[in-house]
Design a protein around this motif. Structure first.
Motif, PDB file in Angstrom:
ATOM      1  N   ALA A 153      -8.542  -8.184   7.144  1.00  0.00           N
ATOM      2  CA  ALA A 153      -8.802  -7.839   8.452  1.00  0.00           C
ATOM      3  C   ALA A 153      -7.657  -6.899   9.090  1.00  0.00           C
ATOM      4  N   ALA A 154      -6.660  -6.468   8.505  1.00  0.00           N
ATOM      5  CA  ALA A 154      -5.592  -5.457   8.996  1.00  0.00           C
ATOM      6  C   ALA A 154      -5.992  -4.131   8.568  1.00  0.00           C
ATOM      7  N   TRP A 155      -6.882  -4.200   7.690  1.00  0.00           N
ATOM      8  CA  TRP A 155      -7.159  -2.847   6.975  1.00  0.00           C
ATOM      9  C   TRP A 155      -8.691  -2.353   6.858  1.00  0.00           C
ATOM     10  N   ARG A 156      -9.481  -2.794   7.938  1.00  0.00           N
ATOM     11  CA  ARG A 156     -10.895  -2.544   7.655  1.00  0.00           C
ATOM     12  C   ARG A 156     -11.248  -1.160   7.797  1.00  0.00           C
ATOM     13  N   GLU A 157     -10.706  -0.616   8.921  1.00  0.00           N
ATOM     14  CA  GLU A 157     -10.991   0.902   8.930  1.00  0.00           C
ATOM     15  C   GLU A 157     -10.727   1.730   7.909  1.00  0.00           C
ATOM     16  N   GLU A 158      -9.530   1.415   7.256  1.00  0.00           N
ATOM     17  CA  GLU A 158      -8.755   2.274   6.621  1.00  0.00           C
ATOM     18  C   GLU A 158      -9.644   2.273   5.068  1.00  0.00           C
ATOM     19  N   LEU A 159     -10.001   0.999   4.706  1.00  0.00           N
ATOM     20  CA  LEU A 159     -10.676   0.639   3.518  1.00  0.00           C
ATOM     21  C   LEU A 159     -12.050   1.549   3.655  1.00  0.00           C
ATOM     22  N   ARG A 160     -12.782   1.459   4.805  1.00  0.00           N
ATOM     23  CA  ARG A 160     -13.948   2.170   4.847  1.00  0.00           C
ATOM     24  C   ARG A 160     -13.766   3.512   4.811  1.00  0.00           C
ATOM     25  N   GLU A 161     -12.476   4.155   5.183  1.00  0.00           N
ATOM     26  CA  GLU A 161     -12.319   5.622   5.033  1.00  0.00           C
ATOM     27  C   GLU A 161     -12.207   5.900   3.610  1.00  0.00           C
ATOM     28  N   LEU A 162     -11.821   4.779   2.740  1.00  0.00           N
ATOM     29  CA  LEU A 162     -11.707   5.252   1.167  1.00  0.00           C
ATOM     30  C   LEU A 162     -12.998   5.086   0.427  1.00  0.00           C
ATOM     31  N   GLY A 163     -14.244   4.471   1.526  1.00  0.00           N
ATOM     32  CA  GLY A 163     -15.560   4.439   0.847  1.00  0.00           C
ATOM     33  C   GLY A 163     -15.574   2.942   0.065  1.00  0.00           C
ATOM     34  N   ALA A 168     -16.961  -6.698   1.150  1.00  0.00           N
ATOM     35  CA  ALA A 168     -17.256  -6.833  -0.454  1.00  0.00           C
ATOM     36  C   ALA A 168     -15.834  -6.710  -1.159  1.00  0.00           C
ATOM     37  N   THR A 169     -14.714  -6.674  -0.614  1.00  0.00           N
ATOM     38  CA  THR A 169     -13.523  -6.334  -1.394  1.00  0.00           C
ATOM     39  C   THR A 169     -13.012  -7.729  -1.665  1.00  0.00           C
ATOM     40  N   ASP A 170     -13.038  -8.100  -3.270  1.00  0.00           N
ATOM     41  CA  ASP A 170     -12.621  -9.347  -3.749  1.00  0.00           C
ATOM     42  C   ASP A 170     -11.583  -9.181  -4.376  1.00  0.00           C
ATOM     43  N   GLU A 171     -10.863  -8.301  -4.573  1.00  0.00           N
ATOM     44  CA  GLU A 171      -9.504  -8.145  -5.559  1.00  0.00           C
ATOM     45  C   GLU A 171      -8.615  -7.378  -4.299  1.00  0.00           C
ATOM     46  N   PRO A 172      -7.158  -7.385  -4.743  1.00  0.00           N
ATOM     47  CA  PRO A 172      -6.228  -6.684  -4.251  1.00  0.00           C
ATOM     48  C   PRO A 172      -6.355  -5.179  -4.162  1.00  0.00           C
ATOM     49  N   VAL A 173      -6.294  -4.421  -3.123  1.00  0.00           N
ATOM     50  CA  VAL A 173      -6.461  -2.961  -3.243  1.00  0.00           C
ATOM     51  C   VAL A 173      -5.095  -2.333  -2.944  1.00  0.00           C
ATOM     52  N   ILE A 174      -4.452  -1.634  -3.997  1.00  0.00           N
ATOM     53  CA  ILE A 174      -2.921  -1.123  -3.587  1.00  0.00           C
ATOM     54  C   ILE A 174      -3.372   0.324  -2.916  1.00  0.00           C
TER      55      ILE A 174
END
Ligand SMILES: NC(=O)C1=CN([C@@H]2O[C@H](COP(=O)(O)OP(=O)(O)OC[C@H]3O[C@@H](n4cnc5c(N)ncnc54)[C@H](O)[C@@H]3O)[C@@H](O)[C@H]2O)C=CC1
Ligand SMILES: O=C([O-])CC(=O)C(=O)O
Length: 270
Positions: A153-163, A168-174
């Motif tokens: 929830a703290a990273w929604r826009e940033e994850l979208r920017e990374l495509g 659907a993110t079910d693993e930690p993303v560094i």
């Protein structure tokens, strides 16, 4: 004796709102005269409590002659308002500490504070143990690492920017591995803490930062390690996110409230 302190708060979002409400509710000999500086057209302007003055430009704030200006708005607001307030002799409390990752702004703020014989104050914010870190960093060879791990929830826009699809993110993303300066500037609403640690400790370039968006956690988790000749500090702070802003930990507003009380208190922690 009843003392009234005149405090202006810049920003009325998740931190600013809580700070104003907490200070209005202060049940002690200390009372506050409060003003909020909101940009014109700001969505939350209708919800200001009746006793709180509202300003829409900094000149209005300066004319009101606050004893302390509190920034709870963002890194850009530090750049826009801190040097002006400080050179006018008004102490300025900084929440968006990541603004100080810029050496140019940091020096400008120091010059303004000296010329106005005032002070820029830096909150601990979402973390703690800065007193230990500052002391340990005086010894050569001290190393500092920091890991920020927050829910998706703290990273929604940033994850979208990374495509990436946040849902659907079910693993930690560094998201990042690098230094504090880059982290605080690349993620101005999530990594102020990296700059706070660097300022208190071993500097922007030598503070190692890792940033993880983790679907497996429901709290903002900060792991700080300090290792050096004086010993080892290992802290893990697990913060409930603010209900209004998932990037911001709920404790941050109370760190600001605490810093304001400390500023006016006859006894201070250092
Ligand atoms: N040091 C720390 O540990 C932490 C620091 N922060 C900093 O605090 C800031 C505020 O956090 P929240 O209240 O959660 O954000 P928020 O987004 O809920 O509220 C920010 C408020 O400031 C106003 N604002 C933004 N830019 C402005 C400007 N240039 N001039 C005047 N008003 C402006 C917005 O309209 C909004 O009302 C964050 O952006 C971040 O930089 C946040 C969390 C932790
Ligand atoms: O509130 C937090 O957990 C940390 C944060 O957003 C920041 O450092 O900008």
């Amino acid at each position: 004796m009843n003392v009234k302190h005149r405090v202006a708060v810049i920003g009325f979002g998740s931190i600013g709102k809580t700070v104003v409400n907490e200070l209005l509710g202060t049940d002690s000999a200390t009372r506050f005269d409060l003003a909020v500086f909101q940009r014109e057209g700001s969505r939350s302007q209708i919800s200001l409590p009746a006793s709180v003055k509202r300003f829409i430009d900094l000149d209005g704030v300066l004319d009101w002659k606050p004893q302390l200006v509190v920034e709870a708005a963002g890194q850009v607001a530090v750049r826009q308002y801190a040097p002006i307030c400080l050179s006018a002799g008004i102490p300025f409390l900084i929440s968006s500490t990541g603004a100080l990752a810029s050496e140019e702004l940091r020096l400008r703020i120091e010059v303004a504070a000296r010329s106005g014989t005032s002070k820029a104050l830096i909150i601990s914010g979402a973390i703690g143990a800065l007193d230990y870190l500052s002391a340990a960093a005086r010894l050569p060879g001290t190393r500092v690492t920091y890991e920020s791990r927050k829910p998706i929830a703290a990273w929604r826009e940033e994850l979208r920017e990374l495509g990436l699809d946040p849902d659907a993110t079910d693993e930690p993303v560094i998201l990042f591995d690098g230094d504090a300066e880059t982290a605080a500037q690349r993620y101005p609403r999530n990594l102020n803490v990296a700059a706070t640690l660097a300022l208190a400790g071993v500097g922007m370039r030598d503070t190692a930062v890792r940033v993880v968006a983790d679907p497996g956690v429901d709290a903002n988790t900060h792991v700080i390690t300090v290792e050096g000749p004086s010993g080892t500090l290992h802290t893990r702070i697990v913060n409930a996110p603010s209900l209004d802003n998932p990037k911001t930990s709920a404790i941050v507003a109370f760190s600001v409230v605490n810093a304001i009380h400390q500023y006016f208190a006859p006894l201070q922690f250092t």
